[in-house]
Design an enzyme around this catalytic site. Structure first.
Site, PDB file in Angstrom:
ATOM      1  N   CYS A  47       0.838  -1.134  -0.054  1.00 56.89           N
ATOM      2  CA  CYS A  47      -0.009   0.030   0.206  1.00 56.89           C
ATOM      3  C   CYS A  47       1.018   1.178   0.119  1.00 56.89           C
ATOM      4  O   CYS A  47       0.519   2.223  -0.822  1.00 56.89           O
ATOM      5  CB  CYS A  47      -1.008  -0.063   1.073  1.00 56.89           C
ATOM      6  SG  CYS A  47      -0.222   0.296   2.910  1.00 56.89           S
ATOM      7  N   HIS A  77      -2.616   1.498   6.844  1.00 59.05           N
ATOM      8  CA  HIS A  77      -2.904   1.359   5.355  1.00 59.05           C
ATOM      9  C   HIS A  77      -3.278   2.799   4.762  1.00 59.05           C
ATOM     10  O   HIS A  77      -3.601   3.712   5.348  1.00 59.05           O
ATOM     11  CB  HIS A  77      -4.212   0.315   5.300  1.00 59.05           C
ATOM     12  CG  HIS A  77      -4.535   0.211   3.989  1.00 59.05           C
ATOM     13  ND1 HIS A  77      -3.907  -0.769   3.199  1.00 59.05           N
ATOM     14  CD2 HIS A  77      -5.325   0.637   2.942  1.00 59.05           C
ATOM     15  CE1 HIS A  77      -4.476  -0.915   1.761  1.00 59.05           C
ATOM     16  NE2 HIS A  77      -5.228  -0.039   1.643  1.00 59.05           N
ATOM     17  N   HIS A  94      -5.899   1.872  -4.519  1.00 56.06           N
ATOM     18  CA  HIS A  94      -4.841   1.125  -3.348  1.00 56.06           C
ATOM     19  C   HIS A  94      -4.582  -0.146  -3.803  1.00 56.06           C
ATOM     20  O   HIS A  94      -5.096  -0.793  -4.474  1.00 56.06           O
ATOM     21  CB  HIS A  94      -5.686   1.369  -2.117  1.00 56.06           C
ATOM     22  CG  HIS A  94      -6.845   0.221  -1.847  1.00 56.06           C
ATOM     23  ND1 HIS A  94      -6.720  -0.436  -0.474  1.00 56.06           N
ATOM     24  CD2 HIS A  94      -7.685  -0.050  -2.652  1.00 56.06           C
ATOM     25  CE1 HIS A  94      -7.866  -1.175  -0.615  1.00 56.06           C
ATOM     26  NE2 HIS A  94      -8.692  -0.916  -1.627  1.00 56.06           N
TER      27      HIS A  94
END
Length: 349
Positions: free
Chosen positions: A264, A312, A324
């Protein structure tokens, strides 16, 4: 005699009625447990439902991603330590070469003096046929002596400097080894959690697994939105968003920064690098890069962060959506920012 035996019997079993009571209670509990098991409500015998499996897998993936970000941070430290160690070793080699050159020059001076021998100055001037020539040579000898003393001092200084470099290099080497040990620990943690997640997912049917892997609450593709910011900032944000769209469909690989695969924070770092902005490597540090923005003020190109531990990150593209890299088995894709607990946002500049 019989009168004496009876009290002893009472002392030996002061609670004679209790064993029978405990036995009855035990049998009653056992019967209840058996009935519960037959009725199919025993927790130990109940297999987890698909919803429970998915919730547990989500948790494992979240923990794995947090461990991945820890891994990324330690790897960044290890890379810095390795570069610094290489620099120190190169500098030590250069200084050693200079030291050897100085020693060679000093040795040449000493050899020349040895060959010339030593002689009292008064005797030399008395024996020479040209006093002016002698005085000239004496001045030259003095200069050679001064250079020799300077060369000796330089050698000593160089030795001290090299010793300090070696001490610093040894410290850097120890730090690198410590970081490498941390890397191995984080890597093992990530691998254990991912293996546990895969083991749970294996209990799902093919249809249930496909449903779990499918994107949630977002289309597979969408047209990039125009960043709200204008000028250079807006142009950079547009390039970052375009890069993120270009990465759609590429696999998630923990620790990867592109161009073939990403995790990520690796994706957001690569996207903004393409726009000319250098971001830190981890979610924990990226959230402090640039200006913090409220959720109501989000613009395409902003970094959006999730979970209380900031584990994240995605790249906001407008319309409540982001690009993402979700997790292993799920490629880079578009998702709703409502898919995970929102934790904050930052706008690189």
């Amino acid at each position: 005699m019989a009168a004496h035996r009876k009290p002893r019997q009472q002392r030996r079993y002061p609670f004679a009625a209790r064993p029978a009571a405990r036995t009855a209670t035990t049998l009653a509990l056992a019967g209840a447990a058996t009935a519960t098991a037959f009725n199919g409500t025993g927790a130990a015998d109940t297999a987890p439902t698909p919803a429970q499996i998915k919730a547990r897998v989500d948790k494992l993936y979240q923990e794995a991603e947090a461990a991945t970000e820890d891994y990324n941070g330690v790897k960044e430290q290890a890379d810095r330590a390795r570069r610094e160690l290489d620099r120190l070793r190169d500098e030590a080699a250069r200084r050693t070469d200079r030291l050897n050159s100085t020693r060679n020059a000093l040795g040449s001076i000493a050899t020349a003096q040895y060959r010339a021998g030593t002689m009292d100055s008064g005797l030399r001037i008395a024996l020479t046929s040209d006093p002016d020539e002698y005085l000239e040579r004496a001045a030259l000898a003095q200069r050679v002596g001064d250079r020799q003393a300077a060369a000796v001092a330089q050698v000593r200084q160089q030795l001290v400097g090299i010793d300090r470099l070696k001490e610093t290099a040894d410290h850097q080497s120890a730090e690198l080894k410590a970081r490498q040990k941390e890397l191995a620990d984080h890597k093992s943690s990530v691998q254990r959690k991912l293996a546990a997640a895969e083991s749970l997912l294996a209990q799902l049917t093919a249809e249930q697994r496909a449903a779990y892997d499918a994107p949630r609450d977002a289309p597979a593709t969408a047209a990039p939105a125009r960043p709200a910011a204008t000028g250079a900032t807006g142009q950079r944000a547009a390039r970052a968003v375009a890069y993120a769209y270009g990465a759609l469909g590429k696999p998630y690989v923990w620790g990867a920064t592109g161009p073939a695969s990403y995790d990520c924070s690796g994706l957001t770092q690569a996207a903004w690098r393409a726009a000319g902005i250098s971001l830190p490597r981890t979610t924990y540090t990226q959230i402090n890069a640039g200006k913090r923005v409220a959720r109501s003020e989000l613009a395409p190109g902003d970094l959006v962060f999730f979970y209380p531990g900031i584990s994240h990150v995605g790249l906001y593209v407008g319309g409540g959506r982001m690009v993402h890299a979700p997790r292993p088995g799920a490629p880079v894709r578009i998702a709703s920012i409502d898919e995970m607990p929102f934790a904050g946002a930052a706008r690189p500049a």
